[in-house]
Design an enzyme around this catalytic site. Structure first.
Site, PDB file in Angstrom:
ATOM      1  N   ASP A 117       2.891   0.471   0.855  1.00 16.73           N
ATOM      2  CA  ASP A 117       1.930   0.459   1.963  1.00 16.73           C
ATOM      3  C   ASP A 117       2.353  -0.648   2.919  1.00 16.73           C
ATOM      4  O   ASP A 117       2.940  -1.656   2.505  1.00 16.73           O
ATOM      5  CB  ASP A 117       0.460   0.341   1.524  1.00 16.73           C
ATOM      6  CG  ASP A 117       0.189  -0.767   0.531  1.00 16.73           C
ATOM      7  OD1 ASP A 117       0.970  -1.728   0.437  1.00 16.73           O
ATOM      8  OD2 ASP A 117      -0.851  -0.685  -0.157  1.00 16.73           O
ATOM      9  N   GLU A 122       4.783   1.674  -4.778  1.00 18.14           N
ATOM     10  CA  GLU A 122       3.411   1.472  -4.307  1.00 18.14           C
ATOM     11  C   GLU A 122       3.407   1.150  -2.816  1.00 18.14           C
ATOM     12  O   GLU A 122       2.655   0.299  -2.344  1.00 18.14           O
ATOM     13  CB  GLU A 122       2.736   0.336  -5.088  1.00 18.14           C
ATOM     14  CG  GLU A 122       2.745   0.552  -6.591  1.00 18.14           C
ATOM     15  CD  GLU A 122       2.024  -0.543  -7.370  1.00 18.14           C
ATOM     16  OE1 GLU A 122       1.288  -1.346  -6.755  1.00 18.14           O
ATOM     17  OE2 GLU A 122       2.213  -0.595  -8.598  1.00 18.14           O
ATOM     18  N   ASN A 126       8.286  -2.592 -13.227  1.00 21.28           N
ATOM     19  CA  ASN A 126       7.670  -2.486 -11.901  1.00 21.28           C
ATOM     20  C   ASN A 126       7.119  -3.847 -11.468  1.00 21.28           C
ATOM     21  O   ASN A 126       6.479  -4.543 -12.265  1.00 21.28           O
ATOM     22  CB  ASN A 126       6.511  -1.474 -12.013  1.00 21.28           C
ATOM     23  CG  ASN A 126       5.945  -1.052 -10.676  1.00 21.28           C
ATOM     24  OD1 ASN A 126       6.694  -0.628  -9.789  1.00 21.28           O
ATOM     25  ND2 ASN A 126       4.629  -1.143 -10.517  1.00 21.28           N
ATOM     26  N   HIS A 132       4.509  -3.661  -1.204  1.00 20.39           N
ATOM     27  CA  HIS A 132       3.282  -3.841  -0.412  1.00 20.39           C
ATOM     28  C   HIS A 132       3.621  -4.804   0.732  1.00 20.39           C
ATOM     29  O   HIS A 132       3.892  -5.985   0.485  1.00 20.39           O
ATOM     30  CB  HIS A 132       2.168  -4.457  -1.267  1.00 20.39           C
ATOM     31  CG  HIS A 132       1.721  -3.582  -2.392  1.00 20.39           C
ATOM     32  ND1 HIS A 132       1.043  -2.405  -2.181  1.00 20.39           N
ATOM     33  CD2 HIS A 132       1.829  -3.705  -3.742  1.00 20.39           C
ATOM     34  CE1 HIS A 132       0.760  -1.840  -3.349  1.00 20.39           C
ATOM     35  NE2 HIS A 132       1.235  -2.603  -4.308  1.00 20.39           N
ATOM     36  N   GLU A 157       4.620  -6.357 -13.401  1.00 20.08           N
ATOM     37  CA  GLU A 157       4.334  -7.683 -12.829  1.00 20.08           C
ATOM     38  C   GLU A 157       4.458  -8.838 -13.817  1.00 20.08           C
ATOM     39  O   GLU A 157       3.563  -9.672 -13.935  1.00 20.08           O
ATOM     40  CB  GLU A 157       2.924  -7.669 -12.206  1.00 20.08           C
ATOM     41  CG  GLU A 157       2.790  -6.611 -11.121  1.00 20.08           C
ATOM     42  CD  GLU A 157       1.378  -6.483 -10.553  1.00 20.08           C
ATOM     43  OE1 GLU A 157       0.482  -7.230 -10.999  1.00 20.08           O
ATOM     44  OE2 GLU A 157       1.177  -5.642  -9.671  1.00 20.08           O
TER      45      GLU A 157
HETATM   46  O1  G3I Z   1     -14.813   1.745 -10.487  1.00 20.49           O
HETATM   47  C1  G3I Z   1     -15.478   0.477 -10.352  1.00 20.49           C
HETATM   48  C2  G3I Z   1     -16.866   0.673  -9.779  1.00 20.49           C
HETATM   49  O2  G3I Z   1     -17.639   1.407 -10.711  1.00 20.49           O
HETATM   50  C3  G3I Z   1     -17.477  -0.691  -9.531  1.00 20.49           C
HETATM   51  O3  G3I Z   1     -18.704  -0.538  -8.894  1.00 20.49           O
HETATM   52  C4  G3I Z   1     -16.579  -1.524  -8.611  1.00 20.49           C
HETATM   53  C5  G3I Z   1     -17.129  -2.938  -8.415  1.00 20.49           C
HETATM   54  O4  G3I Z   1     -16.116  -3.883  -8.256  1.00 20.49           O
HETATM   55  O5  G3I Z   1     -15.305  -1.639  -9.218  1.00 20.49           O
HETATM   56  C6  G3I Z   1     -14.670  -0.398  -9.412  1.00 20.49           C
HETATM   57  O6  G3I Z   1     -13.422  -0.609 -10.010  1.00 20.49           O
HETATM   58  C7  G3I Z   1     -12.427  -1.139  -9.169  1.00 20.49           C
HETATM   59  C8  G3I Z   1     -11.224  -0.207  -9.213  1.00 20.49           C
HETATM   60  O7  G3I Z   1     -10.173  -0.743  -8.452  1.00 20.49           O
HETATM   61  C9  G3I Z   1     -11.541   1.180  -8.661  1.00 20.49           C
HETATM   62  O8  G3I Z   1     -11.843   1.115  -7.321  1.00 20.49           O
HETATM   63  C10 G3I Z   1     -12.048  -2.510  -9.667  1.00 20.49           C
HETATM   64  O9  G3I Z   1     -13.120  -3.421  -9.504  1.00 20.49           O
HETATM   65  C11 G3I Z   1     -10.838  -3.009  -8.902  1.00 20.49           C
HETATM   66  O10 G3I Z   1     -10.383  -4.202  -9.524  1.00 20.49           O
HETATM   67  C12 G3I Z   1      -9.727  -1.991  -8.962  1.00 20.49           C
HETATM   68  O11 G3I Z   1      -8.670  -2.437  -8.132  1.00 20.49           O
HETATM   69  C13 G3I Z   1      -7.414  -1.873  -8.399  1.00 20.49           C
HETATM   70  C14 G3I Z   1      -6.418  -2.982  -8.632  1.00 20.49           C
HETATM   71  O12 G3I Z   1      -5.136  -2.406  -8.822  1.00 20.49           O
HETATM   72  C15 G3I Z   1      -6.774  -3.801  -9.841  1.00 20.49           C
HETATM   73  O13 G3I Z   1      -5.752  -4.684 -10.185  1.00 20.49           O
HETATM   74  C16 G3I Z   1      -7.004  -1.028  -7.206  1.00 20.49           C
HETATM   75  O14 G3I Z   1      -7.859   0.118  -7.113  1.00 20.49           O
HETATM   76  C17 G3I Z   1      -5.573  -0.567  -7.385  1.00 20.49           C
HETATM   77  O15 G3I Z   1      -5.132   0.041  -6.183  1.00 20.49           O
HETATM   78  C18 G3I Z   1      -4.684  -1.744  -7.681  1.00 20.49           C
HETATM   79  O16 G3I Z   1      -3.385  -1.282  -7.902  1.00 20.49           O
HETATM   80  C19 G3I Z   1      -2.413  -2.304  -8.124  1.00 20.49           C
HETATM   81  C20 G3I Z   1      -1.354  -1.749  -9.045  1.00 20.49           C
HETATM   82  O17 G3I Z   1      -1.937  -1.271 -10.218  1.00 20.49           O
HETATM   83  C21 G3I Z   1      -0.291  -2.784  -9.351  1.00 20.49           C
HETATM   84  N1  G3I Z   1       0.267  -3.347  -8.149  1.00 20.49           N
HETATM   85  C22 G3I Z   1      -0.701  -3.852  -7.192  1.00 20.49           C
HETATM   86  C23 G3I Z   1      -1.711  -2.781  -6.837  1.00 20.49           C
HETATM   87  C24 G3I Z   1      -2.621  -3.236  -5.760  1.00 20.49           C
HETATM   88  O18 G3I Z   1      -3.421  -4.293  -6.205  1.00 20.49           O
END
Ligand code: G3I
Length: 453
Positions: free
Chosen positions: A271, A269, A203, A240, A161
């Site tokens: 969806d 990715e 990516n 996405h 990105e």
């Molecule tokens: O694990 C913690 C948890 O302990 C806490 O209570 C909670 C509170 O916010 O957060 C949890 O972590 C989160 C994590 O996902 C696991 O669920 C983070 O806040 C959250 O920011 C994180 O989001 C991820 C996101 O990337 C961050 O940028 C998504 O799961 C993940 O699917 C997403 O993936 C990205 C790719 O890497 C790049 N392209 C876009 C894609 C979708 O956003």
């Protein structure tokens, strides 16, 4: 006969013999039986079908059951990101990522690494860095993490990105970008030095529409990298989609245009928000577009069940919250089983097949398919094991006079010897794996032979 093994469930199209009696006469008919899982159906055209996996869901039996049954590639959803792998500077943490890699390996799945350099999900210590100190820290991170996984991964999203949304076509502002415009190629060179065999990918999202400035900007960067010899092997389109950002009508053009630069293209990715037949039709379009482009060699969905998605309320995935297959699953499977179409990036297609070491126990065969255009070609070499599994292979293949290789994948080359890399040496009895290379000149007339080890 009950076929239960994973290798059998991933088998290519098989012929079934239907036997019936009609009025005392024996009737024999052969029919093609389509593969019944996403991974097996994608394998029919030499592709993988993957999913994002979260380590904390590996104890969920429904989740793991679907994962193991359906998918042949895994991406760690968050566990290989910078904040997860280097939470404190120079203190590396691989526990959750290693669990995902171990699970994948135990199931015979491959792994895409995601991601080494990104403006987002940086640990606090990195967010506060700028300039040459950040450049050094970034390169150290790339080197350390790529070295930790050396030989274990199929591909790395080296940089994620890095371009801005909108009409500017500019790089995204970030501390990494402010360290100098060459930060992306520096990251790719460091990754190549650390793990020479892994595919190195760029990516991004919102790069699906060929007419968008962001897509064009990424295209120009990849074109520039290829022309200057910056190591890049693949481009990942996150893909996405939702009502505000639907599957574009020119999606296949985007895939084939990147592929024509001499890189693999992967949907990384996927969806698509929605439900029912409309969502199913969109999945079908995406999968069919990939299958129509020879170098679109894999599709990964960003999670398994709708409830696993980062956009759960949009129900964007192939399984519902209970793990049931949705209409989108069926349309995806059907599109994979329908096979590939024509590839507009190529002007002529010829296939040469040479069989040596016929399928004896311990033997292998090699066949080359060629997609040629004026002045160049992409060769795909299929290595097939004989009646027993093999643990390694070497294909002897001489280039036609005047031809040169500009890029190769899934293989190590030494002159006319093309040998497996870490993840594709083992081939089950009767199964195949593929490697390929791009060349200049004329590619016709190659006669490969295969030796198993
Ligand atoms: O694990 C913690 C948890 O302990 C806490 O209570 C909670 C509170 O916010 O957060 C949890 O972590 C989160 C994590 O996902 C696991 O669920 C983070 O806040 C959250 O920011 C994180 O989001 C991820 C996101 O990337 C961050 O940028 C998504 O799961 C993940 O699917 C997403 O993936 C990205 C790719 O890497 C790049 N392209 C876009 C894609 C979708 O956003």
């Amino acid at each position: 006969m009950k076929l239960t093994s994973r290798s059998v469930s991933r088998a290519l199209l098989v012929s079934s013999l239907v036997v019936a009696t009609t009025g005392g006469a024996l009737v024999l008919a052969t029919s093609a039986v389509a593969a019944t899982t996403l991974g097996a159906s994608a394998a029919q055209t030499g592709r993988y079908f993957g999913t994002a996996v979260a380590a904390n869901k590996l104890s969920d039996s429904t989740y793991v059951g679907i994962l193991n049954r359906e998918f042949t590639m895994v991406t760690a959803e968050n566990e290989m990101k910078i904040d997860a792998t280097e939470p404190n500077q120079n203190q590396f943490s691989y526990g959750n990522a290693d669990r995902i890699v171990s699970h994948a390996k135990a199931q015979g799945m491959r792994v895409r690494g995601h991601t080494l350099a990104w403006h987002s999900q940086q640990p606090g210590w990195m967010q506060n860095m700028e300039g040459s100190a950040l450049r050094s820290a970034m390169l150290n991170h790339v080197t350390q993490v790529a070295t930790h996984y050396k030989g274990q991964l199929y591909a790395w999203d080296v940089v994620n990105e890095a371009f801005a949304d909108g009409s500017s076509g500019a790089r995204r502002d970030s501390n990494l970008q402010r360290s100098g415009n060459d930060w992306i190629e520096a990251a790719f060179r460091a990754a190549r030095a650390a793990d020479p065999a892994v595919k190195l990918c760029y990516n991004d999202y919102n790069t699906d529409d060929w007419s968008h400035a962001k897509t064009q900007a990424v295209y120009r960067m990849v074109q520039d990298f290829k022309s200057r010899g910056v190591p890049i092997d693949c481009v990942g389109l996150q893909s996405h989609f939702n009502p505000q950002s639907p599957v574009p009508s020119n999606y296949q053009t985007t895939l084939s245009s990147f592929a024509a630069l001499g890189v693999d293209v992967q949907i990384t990715e996927l969806d698509i928000e929605g439900s029912g037949s409309a969502q199913a039709a969109n999945y079908q379009r995406v999968v069919s577009a990939c299958l129509a482009v020879a170098r679109c060699n894999g599709i990964t969905v960003w999670g398994i069940r709708d409830t696993d998605s980062w956009r759960a309320s949009g129900t964007p995935l192939l399984f519902d919250g209970s793990g049931n297959k949705k209409a989108a699953y069926t349309s995806t499977l059907n599109a994979l089983n329908a096979g590939g179409g024509t590839d507009p990036t190529t002007t002529t297609t010829t296939t040469t097949t040479t069989t040596t070491n016929p399928p004896l126990p311990g033997g292998c065969t090699a066949a080359v398919s060629l997609n040629s255009w004026n002045g160049g070609f992409v060769a795909t070499v299929k290595v097939t094991a004989g009646s027993t599994a093999i643990n390694g292979w070497t294909v002897t293949l001489a280039l036609p006079s005047g031809a040169t290789v500009t890029n190769s994948w899934n293989v190590q080359r030494s002159g006319n010897s093309w040998t497996n890399v870490a993840y594709n040496g083992r081939v089950s009895a009767g199964q195949s794996t593929e490697f390929g290379f791009q060349g200049t000149g004329v590619g016709t007339g190659m006669e490969p032979s295969c030796t198993a080890s």
